[in-house]
Each structure stands twice: as structure tokens, then as C-alpha cells.
Scaffold this active site. Structure first.
Site, PDB file in Angstrom:
ATOM      1  N   GLU A  25       5.974   1.844  -8.838  1.00 51.17           N
ATOM      2  CA  GLU A  25       4.854   0.995  -8.416  1.00 51.17           C
ATOM      3  C   GLU A  25       5.087  -0.455  -8.848  1.00 51.17           C
ATOM      4  OE1 GLU A  25       2.229   0.928  -6.683  1.00 51.17           O
ATOM      5  OE2 GLU A  25       1.449   2.954  -6.395  1.00 51.17           O
ATOM      6  N   ASN A 155      -6.201   0.226  -4.907  1.00 48.56           N
ATOM      7  CA  ASN A 155      -4.910  -0.100  -4.315  1.00 48.56           C
ATOM      8  C   ASN A 155      -5.011  -1.347  -3.431  1.00 48.56           C
ATOM      9  OD1 ASN A 155      -2.527   1.486  -4.936  1.00 48.56           O
ATOM     10  ND2 ASN A 155      -3.683   3.265  -4.227  1.00 48.56           N
ATOM     11  N   ASP A 204      -1.558   2.217   0.361  1.00 46.06           N
ATOM     12  CA  ASP A 204      -1.217   2.139  -1.064  1.00 46.06           C
ATOM     13  C   ASP A 204      -0.991   0.665  -1.411  1.00 46.06           C
ATOM     14  OD1 ASP A 204      -0.288   2.648  -3.702  1.00 46.06           O
ATOM     15  OD2 ASP A 204       0.562   4.555  -3.096  1.00 46.06           O
TER      16      ASP A 204
END
Length: 297
Positions: A25, A155, A204
């Protein structure tokens, strides 16, 4: 500015690391170092790749690490399970600066980015029940301010090139929201639907390019989508993994799109079909991005 439609389907995808990340991430490009930083949330790692040599380095975090942004003064600001901390790359030391969830071990931070003025925004979530008990926080010289409530999985935090529009998504629904954003006060208002991704998948991590278009990693849908400032789908890059997690521009002239990915919760059969799940990938999409803002404190 006119947004160019780009043929994405045949773009080559470069593989920059082994499939090591459980949940990669928050990629962040460091121009002066020519290096990319990112995190492995469930691997509890901060990671760095030298763009010139390919050298990799990792630092362990004390617990789940949900987000990362680089600081103007050096080092980084990160979201841990316990709260928000600064991190020193030279010593590997974390220093807590905010603990908004005392005595709540199921809570953790997830997505986090800086606005164009250098305020750090980070969303929290219940990592066990996925109940709507998370929040979106703003961290600046005034302290830690709770800006949104009833969050499930935060997100897609990013801002328009001029900083006057903030984007945000919550994993409970396939919607990216847009807000008017006061660059002076750091206050969002006029929440509205930017795009309903519907059958495209759950949005996302996201970023915005120099033309003002939003790039969204569609977790579970094996694609990166590009939306115009008006919310129209104007490009799709098919991915070799079903779980792309976040995108960021970097490299020379910010012409490279870096993509983190995940291999969490994939069965052995799916992992055999997706050997790149958990790898850091990159694409040169034909448009340029913007420098990622850094934490001002």
C-alpha cells in the site's frame, strides 16, 4: 485542460520486486533520492526501492502499519494500529504524535495522504468486525481533528492539482466521493458522488495526474481505471493480479505509474495463477503525474 484518452490495454507492465507483500500500500516517490517508498500493511514493513539500482530495503514496524507519507523535514509520518507516528529512516525509530483510539485494539489506520498544503489525512477502521466505527482524521499544527465518522474501510484519498477538490472512498460501497476543499482552512464541504464504480469493482488507493484525472486501483477487479475530472471513465489498464491496491506517479518527470498489490486471502490455486500477486509493478501510461505532497510538521 483537455484530458487525452489513452489506449491502455497493451501497455507493458514492469515487475519491480518479488511477490513479497501480503498487502502492499501507499507508494510514495522521493524525487531527490530517485526511490520509491511503500508499506506492507500485514507484513508490518516500511519498504524502499532505489529506482536506479533496484536495491531494496525494509524496516520493521511494531504492529500493523496502515499508511505512510514522506515529511518535508525528512523521515515519514505513518499510521500504526496505536495511532499516528513519525518515523526516522536512519535510526528505524517511531515516535507517537497522536493516539485517537486508546484502548481499542481492533482499530487500525488504513489509507493516508497529505493534501497540497502538507496536512496529513488518515482514515481508521475496525480491522476485525468491519463495522462503521472508523473516522477520517486531519493532522496538522492544530492537532488531530476528526473530520468524518461512520467509516468502514477508508480509501482513495487524493486531491485535484489545485487542491480545491478532495476525493475519498469507503469500502462499504463502490463510490468515490468528491468534496469542495478549502485550501486555507483544510475543511471539506459539499460531499457528492464523483463516480459510482458499480461493476468496475471497489475503489482502493488513488492518485491524480497532471491533467486532473483520477487513477483508481480496483481491488478485486484486476484493473486500474482512469476517470476524468467530471467522473467519466476514460481509460482502463488490465492488471495481471486481481488485487491492485494503490497507485502513485514517480520516476523521471513523474511519467511512471507505480502499483502496489496484495496476495492476502488468495487461495493456493489463485496464487498459482497470479504469480505477481504481492509484487510492486509499474507502467508508463503516457501521461504524467504530480509530486506527492509531504507532511509539513
Amino acid at each position: 485542460m483537455e484530458q487525452r484518452a489513452i489506449a491502455h490495454a497493451d501497455l507493458p507492465i514492469a515487475v519491480l520486486t518479488a511477490s513479497d507483500d501480503i498487502l502492499g500500500e501507499c507508494p510514495n516517490w522521493a524525487e531527490e533520492e530517485e526511490a520509491l517508498y511503500w508499506i506492507d500493511v500485514r507484513g508490518k514493513l516500511i519498504r524502499r526501492r532505489d529506482h536506479r539500482t533496484g536495491e531494496l530495503k525494509s524496516w520493521p514496524a511494531p504492529d500493523l502499519i496502515g499508511c505512510l507519507a514522506l515529511r518535508r523535514k525528512g523521515g515519514a509520518v505513518v499510521g500504526l494500529r496505536q495511532g499516528i507516528a513519525t518515523f526516522d529512516f536512519a535510526t528505524g525509530a517511531f515516535a507517537m504524535i497522536s493516539e485517537p483510539h486508546p484502548g481499542q485494539p481492533d482499530m487500525r489506520f488504513n489509507d493516508g495522504h497529505c493534501d497540497r498544503q502538507g496536512r496529513f489525512w488518515a482514515g481508521s477502521m475496525n480491522d476485525v468486525t468491519r463495522q462503521p466505527v472508523g473516522h477520517l482524521y486531519r493532522i496538522d499544527e492544530r492537532g488531530t481533528t476528526r473530520m468524518l465518522d461512520l467509516v468502514v474501510v477508508p480509501n482513495s484519498l487524493c486531491w485535484s492539482p489545485d487542491g480545491t477538490v478532495m476525493y475519498f472512498a469507503d469500502g462499504r460501497e463502490p463510490i468515490i466521493w468528491a468534496f469542495d476543499f478549502d485550501t486555507r482552512t483544510g475543511d471539506p464541504s459539499n460531499r457528492r458522488i464523483f463516480v459510482d464504480t458499480g461493476d468496475l469493482g471497489i475503489p482502493d488507493g488513488a492518485t491524480v495526474d497532471a491533467e486532473g484525472c483520477l487513477w483508481s486501483a480496483q481491488y478485486g477487479a484486476a484493473a486500474i481505471n482512469r476517470f476524468s475530472p467530471e467522473g467519466q471513465l476514460i481509460g482502463t489498464i488490465p492488471m495481471p493480479v486481481t488485487q491492485p491496491t494503490c497507485v502513485a506517479f514517480g520516476g523521471p518527470d513523474h511519467a511512471t505509474l507505480f502499483v502496489t498489490t496484495a496476495r492476502q486471502r488468495l487461495s493456493p490455486d489463485i496464487l498459482a495463477r497470479e504469480p505477481l500477486a504481492g509484487a510492486l509493478l509499474s507502467i508508463v501510461p503516457g501521461v504524467r503525474g504530480l509530486p506527492e505532497p509531504r507532511f509539513a510538521l
